[in-house]
Design a protein around this motif. Structure first.
Motif, short mmCIF file in Angstrom:
data_model
loop_
_atom_site.label_atom_id
_atom_site.label_comp_id
_atom_site.label_asym_id
_atom_site.label_seq_id
_atom_site.Cartn_x
_atom_site.Cartn_y
_atom_site.Cartn_z
N ASP A 177 -53.07 21.43 -28.69
CA ASP A 177 -53.87 22.39 -28.93
C ASP A 177 -52.85 23.47 -29.69
O ASP A 177 -51.47 23.30 -29.56
CB ASP A 177 -54.72 22.87 -27.65
CG ASP A 177 -53.72 23.26 -26.53
OD1 ASP A 177 -52.48 23.56 -26.62
OD2 ASP A 177 -54.01 23.25 -25.44
N PHE A 178 -53.51 24.71 -29.92
CA PHE A 178 -52.25 25.94 -30.45
C PHE A 178 -51.56 26.32 -29.49
O PHE A 178 -50.24 26.50 -29.84
CB PHE A 178 -53.26 26.69 -31.23
CG PHE A 178 -54.16 26.54 -32.10
CD1 PHE A 178 -53.31 26.58 -33.47
CD2 PHE A 178 -55.51 26.11 -32.32
CE1 PHE A 178 -53.85 26.03 -34.64
CE2 PHE A 178 -55.97 25.61 -33.34
CZ PHE A 178 -55.16 25.66 -34.88
N GLN A 179 -51.75 26.39 -28.22
CA GLN A 179 -50.88 26.91 -27.29
C GLN A 179 -49.52 26.09 -27.40
O GLN A 179 -48.48 26.65 -26.95
CB GLN A 179 -51.50 27.03 -25.80
CG GLN A 179 -50.78 27.63 -24.90
CD GLN A 179 -51.42 27.77 -23.60
OE1 GLN A 179 -52.56 27.20 -23.34
NE2 GLN A 179 -50.96 28.54 -22.54
N THR B 42 -55.08 21.15 -36.79
CA THR B 42 -55.28 19.90 -37.75
C THR B 42 -54.02 19.21 -37.81
O THR B 42 -53.04 19.81 -37.30
CB THR B 42 -55.73 20.09 -39.03
OG1 THR B 42 -54.69 21.16 -39.74
CG2 THR B 42 -57.08 20.93 -39.07
N PRO B 43 -53.83 18.03 -38.34
CA PRO B 43 -52.50 17.39 -38.45
C PRO B 43 -51.52 18.20 -39.22
O PRO B 43 -50.48 18.37 -38.83
CB PRO B 43 -52.88 16.07 -39.29
CG PRO B 43 -54.31 15.66 -38.69
CD PRO B 43 -54.85 17.00 -38.83
N ILE B 44 -51.78 19.02 -40.31
CA ILE B 44 -50.82 19.49 -40.86
C ILE B 44 -50.54 20.73 -40.29
O ILE B 44 -49.48 21.10 -40.34
CB ILE B 44 -51.35 19.91 -42.42
CG1 ILE B 44 -50.41 20.94 -43.36
CG2 ILE B 44 -52.70 21.04 -42.36
CD1 ILE B 44 -49.46 19.72 -43.92
N GLN B 45 -51.37 21.45 -39.55
CA GLN B 45 -51.01 22.48 -38.76
C GLN B 45 -50.08 22.22 -37.45
O GLN B 45 -49.13 22.73 -37.06
CB GLN B 45 -52.36 23.29 -38.08
CG GLN B 45 -53.15 23.96 -39.20
CD GLN B 45 -54.42 23.97 -38.61
OE1 GLN B 45 -54.84 23.90 -37.54
NE2 GLN B 45 -55.30 24.60 -39.77
N LYS B 46 -50.23 20.85 -36.88
CA LYS B 46 -49.49 20.51 -35.63
C LYS B 46 -47.96 20.23 -36.22
O LYS B 46 -47.04 20.71 -35.42
CB LYS B 46 -50.23 19.12 -35.22
CG LYS B 46 -51.28 19.29 -34.29
CD LYS B 46 -51.79 17.76 -33.97
CE LYS B 46 -52.93 17.90 -33.43
NZ LYS B 46 -53.59 16.44 -32.94
N GLY C 281 -58.49 21.09 -48.15
CA GLY C 281 -59.74 21.02 -46.75
C GLY C 281 -58.96 20.62 -45.60
O GLY C 281 -59.77 20.45 -44.59
N THR C 282 -57.71 20.63 -45.57
CA THR C 282 -57.08 20.14 -44.24
C THR C 282 -56.62 21.34 -43.38
O THR C 282 -56.02 20.92 -42.33
CB THR C 282 -55.98 19.11 -44.47
OG1 THR C 282 -55.02 19.73 -45.52
CG2 THR C 282 -56.46 18.06 -45.04
N ARG D 232 -40.07 18.05 -44.46
CA ARG D 232 -41.07 17.68 -45.36
C ARG D 232 -42.21 17.19 -44.35
O ARG D 232 -42.03 16.20 -43.48
CB ARG D 232 -40.85 16.50 -46.27
CG ARG D 232 -41.85 15.87 -47.07
CD ARG D 232 -41.09 14.81 -48.10
NE ARG D 232 -42.28 14.17 -48.80
CZ ARG D 232 -42.45 13.93 -49.94
NH1 ARG D 232 -41.55 14.31 -50.81
NH2 ARG D 232 -43.49 13.15 -50.51
N VAL D 233 -43.54 17.73 -44.51
CA VAL D 233 -44.58 17.29 -43.73
C VAL D 233 -45.54 16.68 -44.81
O VAL D 233 -45.88 17.43 -45.74
CB VAL D 233 -45.28 18.50 -43.09
CG1 VAL D 233 -46.37 18.05 -42.46
CG2 VAL D 233 -44.16 18.95 -42.05
N GLU D 234 -46.06 15.40 -44.49
CA GLU D 234 -47.14 14.71 -45.30
C GLU D 234 -47.95 14.10 -44.29
O GLU D 234 -47.72 13.16 -43.59
CB GLU D 234 -46.27 13.64 -46.16
CG GLU D 234 -47.22 12.93 -47.14
CD GLU D 234 -46.78 11.82 -48.03
OE1 GLU D 234 -47.20 11.31 -48.84
OE2 GLU D 234 -45.38 11.95 -48.11
N VAL D 235 -49.22 14.72 -44.49
CA VAL D 235 -50.44 14.08 -43.49
C VAL D 235 -51.29 13.23 -44.27
O VAL D 235 -52.32 12.62 -43.71
CB VAL D 235 -51.16 15.18 -42.88
CG1 VAL D 235 -50.08 16.13 -42.05
CG2 VAL D 235 -52.00 16.16 -44.03
#
Length: 428
Positions: A3-5, A26-30, A49-50, A207-210
């Motif tokens: 979660d965001f916390q 979402t995965p990109i946010q995590k 849309g992610t 680098r983040v790639e989801v």
């Protein structure tokens, strides 16, 4: 991290996130939020849309609140660049929803509206400035905004900004913001130019790639109907009439083609609107609002709308004409099946478009289901297209990225060189 916390955001921001109805990142946010909070430059690659806006917006807000500074007159503390008016407005609206009970201000500037009001709003400074590159440079040239105070730079949908010819504008803007800054680059695809852009403007980026470039959402049911170009309009009308409760986006390659199709749909009793580069900003916003609020249920658009429109409940995306850049197909159909919902993407493919269709299948890595019609052979389609071009005097369809007609990149376009009727250049 579930979660965001657990991502390291402040308590005040977590409360705003909860009030907005978000509970699971979402995965990109995590992956992105903790890195941005650490101050890292970041290159994020994720399909449309992610949740990319929250991926960079939430940690950006958190850092600005922690710093506690006020913006200087005409200055901004953070600059977010996006390719289209619609995406700029969407980003700004999303950020504002998280700023309740905070002193932070968000200002958006786009082309197509009066610049005088934007000059006035920027005079007192802003914490976050969201802008299209063209209008931003207009304001810079008027000395209405000073970018040297911006210690955060975000390039959203960087691949489309390059497609629209903004590379020189981006280079100029990057030279105006603070040298000591945190830079975040987000893109749906990863062409060579994006890699070069990242190496030029980002320092040791994470680098983040989801999702692989070109991957479409799993919950989009894709199909194709093969038919002659002349048969498409009647076929589309029947499709839309059979789905009176559906909310549909229809994509064309050109502004004039989109407007003609919208009028044809309206003449046949369908509630339709249009959005393209010949529309004023007010007209574009009213059309989007009409679709969102149920006043219309069909919106005909060029690729100016493929990124930046977030309308819940879009059930169908119709590719009335296939895009000439395969990646645009991914962005078009990404307007449906958002936030975990399901949707349908229907392509109408004429024989002269079969090569474009094969490029799309190659990019997304799947064979699109054939719903009707016979698949034309590539050789016959190429011959037919060649004959058709000859009959039209050799004219070729406009490139998808320029046919959107976005007024914000008009300064980037090169004028064609004039030639004398016999084909020779005019003597000096």
């Amino acid at each position: 991290m579930t979660d965001f916390q657990s991502l390291g955001l402040s308590d005040g921001l977590l409360s705003a996130i909860s009030e907005n109805g978000y509970d699971t990142p979402t995965p990109i946010q995590k992956q992105s939020i903790p890195l941005i909070l650490q101050g890292r430059d970041l290159m994020g690659l994720a399909q449309t849309g992610t949740g990319k806006t929250a991926a960079f917006g939430l940690p950006l807000i958190d850092r600005l609140l922690e710093e506690g500074r006020r913006p200087a007159a005409k200055g901004t503390r953070a600059l977010i660049l996006a390719p289209t008016r619609e995406l700029v407005n969407q980003i700004a609206k999303s950020l504002v929803s998280f700023l309740k009970d905070t002193p932070l201000r968000v200002t958006s500037v786009v082309g197509g509206v009066s610049i005088n009001g934007q000059v006035k709003r920027l005079s007192r400074g802003t914490d976050i400035l969201v802008a299209t590159p063209g209008r931003l440079l207009d304001l810079v040239d008027r000395d209405a905004v000073k970018l040297a105070t911006a210690s955060y730079l975000v390039l959203d949908e960087a691949d489309q900004m390059l497609d629209l010819g903004f590379i020189h504008a981006l280079r100029r803007i990057a030279g105006l913001v603070a040298r000591e800054r945190q830079t975040l680059l987000f893109s749906a695809t990863m062409p060579k130019q994006i890699d070069e852009l990242a190496k030029s403007y980002l320092k040791n980026p994470a680098r983040v790639e989801v999702a692989p470039a070109g991957k479409t959402a799993d919950k989009i049911a894709q199909s194709v109907h093969f038919m002659d170009q002349k048969a498409k309009t009647d076929f589309l009308i029947r499709q839309l009439q059979d789905k009176p409760d559906g909310v549909s986006l229809v994509f064309c390659r050109t502004k004039h083609g989109a407007e003609r199709l919208m009028r044809k749909l309206s003449q046949n009793g369908l509630s339709a609107g249009s959005i393209h580069g010949n529309k004023s900003q007010g007209q574009r916003e009213r059309a989007i609002r009409g679709l969102r609020e149920g006043e219309i249920n069909v919106l005909v658009a060029t690729d100016v709308a493929a990124r930046g429109i977030d309308i819940p409940g879009v059930s169908h995306v119709y590719n009335f004409e296939l895009p000439e850049v395969a990646e645009a197909y991914v962005h078009r159909i990404g307007r449906t099946a958002r936030a975990g919902a399901e949707g349908e993407a229907v392509a109408l493919c004429a024989p002269e478009e079969i090569a474009l269709f094969r490029q799309i299948e190659k990019l997304i890595g799947i064979e699109i289901a054939v719903a009707s019609g016979d698949v034309p052979p590539m050789a016959a389609a190429a011959s037919r297209q060649k004959r058709g071009n000859g009959a039209r005097g050799g004219n070729k369809p406009a490139r998808a990225q320029s046919s959107s007609g976005s007024n914000d990149n008009s300064a980037q376009a090169k004028k064609p060189r004039r030639r004398r009727p016999n084909g020779r250049k005019k003597a000096a």
